[in-house]
Design a protein around this motif. Structure first.
Motif, PDB file in Angstrom:
ATOM      1  N   TYR A 257      12.364 -37.894 -52.174  1.00  0.00           N
ATOM      2  CA  TYR A 257      11.433 -38.945 -51.758  1.00  0.00           C
ATOM      3  C   TYR A 257      12.073 -40.330 -51.802  1.00  0.00           C
ATOM      4  O   TYR A 257      12.128 -41.030 -50.786  1.00  0.00           O
ATOM      5  N   TRP A 258      12.542 -40.768 -52.970  1.00  0.00           N
ATOM      6  CA  TRP A 258      13.083 -42.121 -53.067  1.00  0.00           C
ATOM      7  C   TRP A 258      14.355 -42.330 -52.257  1.00  0.00           C
ATOM      8  O   TRP A 258      14.512 -43.401 -51.646  1.00  0.00           O
ATOM      9  N   PRO A 259      15.267 -41.371 -52.164  1.00  0.00           N
ATOM     10  CA  PRO A 259      16.389 -41.567 -51.235  1.00  0.00           C
ATOM     11  C   PRO A 259      15.915 -41.771 -49.792  1.00  0.00           C
ATOM     12  O   PRO A 259      16.475 -42.593 -49.053  1.00  0.00           O
ATOM     13  N   SER A 260      14.855 -41.044 -49.391  1.00  0.00           N
ATOM     14  CA  SER A 260      14.353 -41.219 -48.024  1.00  0.00           C
ATOM     15  C   SER A 260      13.649 -42.569 -47.856  1.00  0.00           C
ATOM     16  O   SER A 260      13.691 -43.170 -46.777  1.00  0.00           O
ATOM     17  N   VAL A 261      13.026 -43.079 -48.930  1.00  0.00           N
ATOM     18  CA  VAL A 261      12.417 -44.418 -48.877  1.00  0.00           C
ATOM     19  C   VAL A 261      13.504 -45.473 -48.721  1.00  0.00           C
ATOM     20  O   VAL A 261      13.394 -46.380 -47.883  1.00  0.00           O
ATOM     21  N   TRP A 262      14.570 -45.346 -49.516  1.00  0.00           N
ATOM     22  CA  TRP A 262      15.660 -46.332 -49.415  1.00  0.00           C
ATOM     23  C   TRP A 262      16.353 -46.281 -48.055  1.00  0.00           C
ATOM     24  O   TRP A 262      16.835 -47.294 -47.551  1.00  0.00           O
ATOM     25  N   ARG A 263      16.376 -45.095 -47.456  1.00  0.00           N
ATOM     26  CA  ARG A 263      16.923 -44.976 -46.099  1.00  0.00           C
ATOM     27  C   ARG A 263      16.050 -45.771 -45.119  1.00  0.00           C
ATOM     28  O   ARG A 263      16.564 -46.451 -44.241  1.00  0.00           O
ATOM     29  N   LEU A 264      14.724 -45.697 -45.291  1.00  0.00           N
ATOM     30  CA  LEU A 264      13.817 -46.481 -44.441  1.00  0.00           C
ATOM     31  C   LEU A 264      14.034 -47.980 -44.634  1.00  0.00           C
ATOM     32  O   LEU A 264      14.059 -48.743 -43.662  1.00  0.00           O
ATOM     33  N   VAL A 265      14.167 -48.392 -45.884  1.00  0.00           N
ATOM     34  CA  VAL A 265      14.413 -49.812 -46.175  1.00  0.00           C
ATOM     35  C   VAL A 265      15.686 -50.270 -45.462  1.00  0.00           C
ATOM     36  O   VAL A 265      15.715 -51.337 -44.835  1.00  0.00           O
ATOM     37  N   ALA A 266      16.736 -49.463 -45.533  1.00  0.00           N
ATOM     38  CA  ALA A 266      18.004 -49.807 -44.875  1.00  0.00           C
ATOM     39  C   ALA A 266      17.841 -49.862 -43.358  1.00  0.00           C
ATOM     40  O   ALA A 266      18.348 -50.784 -42.704  1.00  0.00           O
ATOM     41  N   LEU A 267      17.109 -48.906 -42.794  1.00  0.00           N
ATOM     42  CA  LEU A 267      16.901 -48.895 -41.339  1.00  0.00           C
ATOM     43  C   LEU A 267      16.124 -50.119 -40.878  1.00  0.00           C
ATOM     44  O   LEU A 267      16.450 -50.725 -39.850  1.00  0.00           O
ATOM     45  N   PHE A 268      15.079 -50.488 -41.621  1.00  0.00           N
ATOM     46  CA  PHE A 268      14.295 -51.659 -41.236  1.00  0.00           C
ATOM     47  C   PHE A 268      15.079 -52.950 -41.422  1.00  0.00           C
ATOM     48  O   PHE A 268      14.772 -53.951 -40.789  1.00  0.00           O
ATOM     49  N   PHE A 269      16.107 -52.920 -42.272  1.00  0.00           N
ATOM     50  CA  PHE A 269      16.969 -54.088 -42.380  1.00  0.00           C
ATOM     51  C   PHE A 269      17.972 -54.119 -41.228  1.00  0.00           C
ATOM     52  O   PHE A 269      18.103 -55.116 -40.531  1.00  0.00           O
ATOM     53  N   VAL A 270      18.667 -53.009 -41.028  1.00  0.00           N
ATOM     54  CA  VAL A 270      19.731 -52.955 -40.018  1.00  0.00           C
ATOM     55  C   VAL A 270      19.186 -53.085 -38.594  1.00  0.00           C
ATOM     56  O   VAL A 270      19.793 -53.745 -37.742  1.00  0.00           O
ATOM     57  N   LEU A 271      18.031 -52.477 -38.324  1.00  0.00           N
ATOM     58  CA  LEU A 271      17.454 -52.525 -36.978  1.00  0.00           C
ATOM     59  C   LEU A 271      16.349 -53.571 -36.847  1.00  0.00           C
ATOM     60  O   LEU A 271      16.170 -54.156 -35.780  1.00  0.00           O
ATOM     61  N   GLY A 272      15.611 -53.803 -37.925  1.00  0.00           N
ATOM     62  CA  GLY A 272      14.485 -54.736 -37.865  1.00  0.00           C
ATOM     63  C   GLY A 272      14.914 -56.190 -37.816  1.00  0.00           C
ATOM     64  O   GLY A 272      14.372 -56.972 -37.039  1.00  0.00           O
ATOM     65  N   LEU A 273      15.872 -56.562 -38.641  1.00  0.00           N
ATOM     66  CA  LEU A 273      16.295 -57.967 -38.680  1.00  0.00           C
ATOM     67  C   LEU A 273      16.828 -58.452 -37.330  1.00  0.00           C
ATOM     68  O   LEU A 273      16.391 -59.502 -36.850  1.00  0.00           O
ATOM     69  N   PRO A 274      17.720 -57.727 -36.669  1.00  0.00           N
ATOM     70  CA  PRO A 274      18.148 -58.182 -35.343  1.00  0.00           C
ATOM     71  C   PRO A 274      16.998 -58.215 -34.329  1.00  0.00           C
ATOM     72  O   PRO A 274      16.963 -59.082 -33.450  1.00  0.00           O
ATOM     73  N   SER A 275      16.056 -57.289 -34.464  1.00  0.00           N
ATOM     74  CA  SER A 275      14.932 -57.229 -33.525  1.00  0.00           C
ATOM     75  C   SER A 275      14.053 -58.465 -33.631  1.00  0.00           C
ATOM     76  O   SER A 275      13.681 -59.061 -32.613  1.00  0.00           O
TER      77      SER A 275
END
Length: 197
Positions: A138-156
């Motif tokens: 669970y928590w590794p998958s949550v941290w993966r989401l946090v990373a994705l929203f940083f890597v893809l969300g910030l430029p967006s």
């Protein structure tokens, strides 16, 4: 790690971050009024606030939100009221020729706004509900989401601030400024309907 789950969650992070919503409208408006450099605190506040909300939902706050419909409704009302306030400021500034705001929205105010932002809540609830794994994963998958929203969300979301900044020169013409300000006011006001549905 399931590659299909990673691809699906990445697509969700990208699409949900880049589509119009309260944050992106604020970023475009601020970029237009103040330029990209002065919009940076707003941009970083939006990103930091969203990441904190995502972690809070993952830690269990989302369950409270889902179980108590009155909390959800109250957040929608407050979020819609804030959007109407922004729309009113944009419309008024287009009539008077003044800036929509005296100064750009700061980091902490932008971060705090995420608690009232219905789109941010929907994104977090959907992401945690659909793209996390059970048990020890669970928590590794949550941290993966946090990373994705940083890597893809910030430029967006940065694109929205850049978009607003790109039209800043045209905004110096009073007639263009009036039209753009009123168009942004109408779009911001209309987004209240989406919030309340």
């Amino acid at each position: 790690m399931d590659v299909r789950l990673l691809a699906a969650s990445a697509a969700f992070a990208l699409v949900s971050s880049i589509t119009p919503g309260p944050n992106n409208l604020m970023l475009a408006s601020s970029g237009l009024a103040f330029g990209f450099r002065r919009t940076l605190p707003l941009l970083l506040g939006v990103q930091a606030g969203f990441q904190c909300l995502l972690l809070a939902v993952a830690a269990g706050l989302g369950v409270v939100f889902q179980r108590h419909a009155e909390v959800q409704w109250a957040l929608k009302l407050v979020g819609a009221a804030y959007l109407l306030y922004l729309a009113h400021g944009l419309w008024r500034s287009s009539s008077t020729g003044s800036a929509a705001m005296d100064r750009p929205i700061g980091f902490f105010k932008a971060a705090a706004f995420q608690v009232l932002n219905p789109k941010a809540w929907m994104m977090c609830l959907s992401a945690v509900g659909a793209y996390t794994l059970a048990g020890a994963a669970y928590w590794p998958s949550v941290w993966r989401l946090v990373a994705l929203f940083f890597v893809l969300g910030l430029p967006s979301i940065t694109l929205w601030a850049v978009f607003g900044s790109a039209f800043r020169a045209a905004f110096q013409n009073p007639e263009t400024a009036r039209r753009v300000g009123r168009a942004l006011a109408v779009v911001t006001g209309a987004s209240c309907l989406l919030v309340l549905l």
